[in-house]
Structures are given as structure tokens and as C-alpha cells.
Design a protein around this motif. Structure first.
Motif, short mmCIF file in Angstrom:
data_model
loop_
_atom_site.label_atom_id
_atom_site.label_comp_id
_atom_site.label_asym_id
_atom_site.label_seq_id
_atom_site.Cartn_x
_atom_site.Cartn_y
_atom_site.Cartn_z
N LEU A 210 0.86 -1.16 0.04
CA LEU A 210 -0.04 -0.03 0.02
C LEU A 210 0.80 1.19 0.18
CD1 LEU A 210 -2.65 -1.24 2.41
CD2 LEU A 210 -2.99 -0.86 -0.03
N GLU A 211 2.01 1.17 0.47
CA GLU A 211 2.80 2.46 0.50
C GLU A 211 3.57 2.64 -0.68
OE1 GLU A 211 4.35 5.52 2.25
OE2 GLU A 211 3.32 4.36 3.53
N ARG A 212 3.77 1.41 -1.41
CA ARG A 212 4.39 1.54 -2.81
C ARG A 212 3.22 2.33 -3.61
NH1 ARG A 212 6.39 -3.16 -6.81
NH2 ARG A 212 6.95 -1.79 -8.52
N ILE A 213 1.91 1.83 -3.44
CA ILE A 213 1.01 2.46 -4.35
C ILE A 213 0.78 3.85 -4.09
CG2 ILE A 213 -1.82 2.10 -4.57
CD1 ILE A 213 -1.63 -0.67 -3.93
N ALA A 214 0.84 4.19 -2.87
CA ALA A 214 0.83 5.50 -2.38
C ALA A 214 1.77 6.41 -3.33
CB ALA A 214 0.80 5.80 -0.94
N ASP A 215 3.23 5.65 -3.56
CA ASP A 215 4.10 6.37 -4.18
C ASP A 215 3.83 6.27 -5.66
OD1 ASP A 215 5.47 6.97 -1.82
OD2 ASP A 215 6.61 5.16 -1.75
N GLU A 216 3.48 5.13 -6.23
CA GLU A 216 3.22 5.12 -7.61
C GLU A 216 2.08 5.37 -8.36
OE1 GLU A 216 5.36 1.53 -8.94
OE2 GLU A 216 7.00 1.85 -7.37
N GLY A 217 1.06 5.08 -7.39
CA GLY A 217 -0.58 5.12 -7.77
C GLY A 217 -1.21 5.95 -7.00
N LEU A 218 -2.30 5.34 -6.32
CA LEU A 218 -3.28 6.41 -5.72
C LEU A 218 -3.78 5.31 -4.46
CD1 LEU A 218 -5.29 8.43 -8.18
CD2 LEU A 218 -3.84 9.25 -6.43
N VAL A 219 -3.78 5.76 -2.99
CA VAL A 219 -4.57 5.31 -2.02
C VAL A 219 -5.80 6.47 -1.77
CG1 VAL A 219 -4.50 4.51 0.21
CG2 VAL A 219 -2.67 3.93 -1.59
N LEU A 220 -6.81 5.83 -1.54
CA LEU A 220 -7.98 6.66 -1.23
C LEU A 220 -8.81 6.04 -0.04
CD1 LEU A 220 -10.68 6.18 -2.94
CD2 LEU A 220 -9.29 6.75 -4.84
N THR A 221 -9.77 6.90 0.38
CA THR A 221 -10.59 6.30 1.41
C THR A 221 -11.67 7.66 1.74
OG1 THR A 221 -10.93 5.46 3.66
CG2 THR A 221 -9.32 7.07 3.39
N GLU A 222 -12.82 7.32 2.20
CA GLU A 222 -13.85 8.06 2.49
C GLU A 222 -13.70 8.57 3.83
OE1 GLU A 222 -17.87 7.31 0.82
OE2 GLU A 222 -16.84 5.49 0.62
N TRP A 223 -12.86 7.68 4.75
CA TRP A 223 -13.06 7.75 6.10
C TRP A 223 -12.02 8.77 6.72
CZ3 TRP A 223 -14.86 3.51 4.06
CH2 TRP A 223 -16.11 3.05 4.30
N PRO A 224 -11.95 9.72 7.73
CA PRO A 224 -10.98 10.41 8.09
C PRO A 224 -10.00 9.84 8.93
CG PRO A 224 -13.06 10.73 9.55
CD PRO A 224 -13.27 9.90 8.36
N PRO A 225 -8.83 10.23 8.97
CA PRO A 225 -7.67 9.47 9.65
C PRO A 225 -8.13 9.05 11.10
CG PRO A 225 -6.80 11.58 8.70
CD PRO A 225 -8.45 11.74 8.59
N GLY A 226 -7.58 7.90 11.42
CA GLY A 226 -8.01 7.41 12.69
C GLY A 226 -8.84 6.40 12.86
N THR A 227 -9.68 6.38 11.70
CA THR A 227 -10.97 5.30 11.55
C THR A 227 -10.33 3.90 11.41
OG1 THR A 227 -12.11 7.30 10.34
CG2 THR A 227 -12.93 4.88 10.07
N HIS A 228 -10.71 2.86 12.20
CA HIS A 228 -10.64 1.59 12.10
C HIS A 228 -11.67 0.92 10.97
CE1 HIS A 228 -8.01 1.37 15.56
NE2 HIS A 228 -8.59 2.46 16.01
N PRO A 229 -10.97 -0.06 10.62
CA PRO A 229 -12.14 -0.75 9.62
C PRO A 229 -13.11 -1.62 10.13
CG PRO A 229 -9.70 -2.05 9.92
CD PRO A 229 -9.79 -0.63 10.44
#
Length: 398
Positions: A210-229
Motif C-alpha cells: 500500500l505504501e508503494r501504491i501511494a508512491d506510484e499510484g493512488l490510495v484513497l478512502t472516505e473515512w477520516p484519519p484514525g478510523t478503524h476498519p
């Protein structure tokens, strides 16, 4: 920032994503007025008003009159700290395909009622959302993936990325992470849609990818930081995966797989529902085969078939054919005559004609041509197959 953008950012923090009640309110009175209503508890249900109060208290916002400004400042600061950005429908970068979710969010839906479009998205990665999702396909499936599923997901994702398609998935174990890795291996673009805060990579085992995706692509979410799955958040997240892409491919799925909900959203949103068939003996193919029985579902076995389904007009998959054989060049009459020739025991032209069910004249006219092409040889007592003939015969035909 516009009042609409500020309000959507605040609403995205205060209300759980997908809220049908909030979506209707925003479409009726606009985002700024909707924010005022939910903060003051006016024109909303007690359940929604109570949920908003709980979020305000958790955020340490006590003066409701200044709630919007305080929340936006809090969100902007946190986004900067995480190297993320917040995108709303008021931004040029917003993928308008997500607005189609109003089609799925309605009373009597076969899925959950609260499936409205996101108020805002937290995004990490350089590409613009609109550019990344212009030619995108989602690939989802079982967490308990088999070797077959890993092979298919990896090969398909690699092939799609190689042909310029963005591969979208949920960053989960199994098919999801395999699809992400396949796209990355091809040097293509991949997007991971999370069911938690942008600062919480889940599962932890996939944090590196996921870190590599953030560097080379996109990581996205609707939930604010700190939100647990949570379990329900994965189902809510699946609607975004389906809406953001032109079609959804399910690689492997058990009978209760969450991947099937993504495919259901694709159908509701008029995206292409595609399924990879699997072994009928595999528990991880049960869900796939159930979905294949739903009218309109497209079975896919090659990258080219996926592109044919969701690509431009004329992007057709070449038909699958067996290897060319020399006898394919023969016409029907010549093929019948050749079938009547034995490998070692010569037959006369008349004998061959009788076996083939053709006239003696037709046999006499075509056997020399078959000899010239290397299929048969002429002997003093008739014709037999050439020793190096492309056509073979079983011993029973002697």
C-alpha cells in the motif's frame, strides 16, 4: 475554498459515508445549509443528529457555531501531516462517475440503503483522480485465494496495466493485493480503496504494498484519519470500487464473499459485471459460478475479453482457435477422400471412393493433388498415407 467544498469536507468528517439521509438533504438544500442542519440538529432525524454530536465531541469541537471552521482546519492540518489531500465534488479532480451512486442508494435496493456518493475523499498519490480513473477496471475476489486465483489475478492485472488500464481494488489480502502487485509489476497504475483512515493501512501485512501504491499510484478512502476498519465499512467501500470503474472482474469468490457485493453494485450502476470461471470442485469458485448464472454477467478468460467488454468500440478479442493444421486448407471433398486413405495398406481410387462415399471420378481427380501436397503416396496397388504425412492415423485404422 468555496463554501460548498468546506461544507462537504466537514460533512465527510461528521457523518458515516454513504448516508442516504444526508445525501438527500445536500441535494435539496446544498452542502452549506445541510451542514448547518446536522450540526444544529434541525431537519434531520434524531439518529443522525446524535451521531453528529458524538463526532463533534470526539473531535473536541464544543462550540457548534464554529464547528465547520474548526473541523476543516483540523482536517487540513492532518492531511498535510500525512502527505494527503482532500477531494470533494466541488473540485475539478472529482471523478463524476461516483455521482452515479445515487442510482444505487434508494429504498428497496437489493443492497444496503446507505450507498450515496462520498462527501469527500482522502487521497495519497500524485496522479489526478480523474486521469487515473478515466480507463479503469476493478478486480476483486477472495481473501483465501488459491494458486489458480493468484495466477489469474496477477496475469490479468499485469496485462491490463500493460495496455494502459488502471487496476482498482481494495488492498485486502488475496486477490486484491495480487491484482495490485500485478499492475505494479507491469509499471502501470493501480488504485487502492480503503475501508479505514488514510493513516491506517489494513491489513498490516499489506502495508508495504500500500505504501508503494501511494508512491506510484493512488490510495484513497472516505473515512477520516484514525478510523478503524469495520465489517460494514468494507461493504460501504465496495460501492466506490464499483462506481469508479467501467467494470468489475471477480476472480475467485466463496458463496459469502464480499466481492459479490461489489459485482452487485456494478450491475446497479450499469457497469460491466465480469466473472472468471473456476474449477467446479473449488469452494473459492462457488460464488463465481452463482454470479455467472445471473443474466448479463460476462464470463472472461483473457485480458482481451475484459477489454472487449469495457473498452472502445472495435477493441475486440481475437477468437480462440486451435493450432492450424495442414488439412485445414483442403476443401470438404478432399478432406473426405483423405479420411478414407489408410496409413500402410494401399487402396485403389475406387476403394477409397467407396469408403469416402464419393464418386470414383472425384477420387481419381483429387488423389493426385493430395499426393502433390504430400498427404498421400501412389504405389503400384493404390494410395496410402505418406510416411511423413501431416495426417496421422490410429492403429485401429490399419
Amino acid at each position: 475554498m468555496s463554501d460548498d467544498r468546506l461544507a462537504r469536507m466537514a460533512l465527510g468528517f461528521l457523518v458515516e459515508p454513504g448516508s442516504r439521509e444526508l445525501g438527500l438533504l445536500v441535494r435539496e438544500v446544498g452542502a452549506p445549509e445541510a451542514l448547518s442542519c446536522v450540526v444544529a440538529g434541525h431537519a434531520v432525524t434524531p439518529a443522525l443528529a446524535g451521531a453528529v454530536r458524538a463526532r463533534l465531541e470526539a473531535a473536541g469541537v464544543r462550540r457548534t457555531a464554529e464547528a465547520a471552521a474548526d473541523l476543516v482546519e483540523l482536517m487540513t492540518t492532518r492531511a498535510d501531516q500525512l502527505g494527503a489531500r482532500i477531494v470533494t465534488a466541488a473540485d475539478d479532480e472529482w471523478p463524476i462517475a461516483l455521482d452515479d451512486l445515487v442510482l444505487a442508494s434508494r429504498e428497496g435496493s437489493i443492497l444496503r440503503r446507505d450507498t450515496d456518493p462520498p462527501m469527500c475523499l482522502w487521497v495519497r498519490g500524485a496522479p489526478r483522480l480523474t486521469d487515473a480513473l478515466e480507463r479503469a477496471v476493478s478486480m476483486v475476489g477472495a481473501r483465501a485465494v488459491t494458486g489458480y486465483g493468484e495466477f489469474v489475478a496477477s496475469e490479468f492485472a499485469f496485462g491490463l496495466a500493460e495496455k494502459g488500464w488502471t487496476v482498482v481494488s481494495g488492498g485486502a489480502l488475496g486477490v486484491d493485493v495480487t491484482a495490485h502487485r500485478g499492475a505494479l509489476a507491469a509499471g502501470g497504475l493501480t488504485v487502492a480503496v480503503l475501508a479505514c483512515g488514510i493513516d491506517r493501512y489494513y491489513p498490516a501485512a499489506n502495508a508495504g504494498v500500500l505504501e508503494r501504491i501511494a508512491d506510484e499510484g493512488l490510495v484513497l478512502t472516505e473515512w477520516p484519519p484514525g478510523t478503524h476498519p469495520h465489517k460494514t465499512r468494507f461493504l460501504t467501500r465496495n460501492r466506490v470500487i464499483a462506481a469508479a470503474t467501467r467494470g468489475t472482474v471477480v476472480v475467485e469468490a466463496g458463496s459469502r464473499s464480499g466481492a459479490r457485493s461489489t459485482l452487485s453494485y456494478a450491475r446497479l450502476l450499469h457497469r460491466s459485471p465480469m466473472v472468471v470461471p473456476g474449477p467446479i470442485t473449488s469452494a473459492m469458485s462457488v460464488g463465481c459460478h452463482i454470479e455467472l448464472r445471473v443474466q448479463g454477467t460476462v464470463p472472461v478468460t483473457r485480458v482481451e475479453e475484459i477489454i472487449e467488454e469495457i473498452g472502445r468500440v472495435g477493441e475486440l478479442a481475437d477468437p480462440i482457435q486451435g493450432a492450424d493444421r495442414p488439412e485445414d486448407a483442403l476443401d470438404a471433398l478432399q478432406a473426405r477422400i483423405l479420411d478414407a486413405v489408410r496409413p500402410r495398406l494401399p487402396r485403389s481410387a475406387e476403394e477409397i471412393a467407396a469408403v469416402a462415399g464419393v464418386s470414383g471420378r472425384d477420387a481419381r481427380r483429387n488423389l493426385p493433388l493430395l499426393e502433390e501436397l504430400g498427404f498421400v503416396v501412389s504405389t503400384g496397388s493404390g494410395y496410402r498415407l505418406a510416411r511423413r504425412s501431416p495426417v496421422s492415423r490410429s492403429p485401429e485404422e490399419e
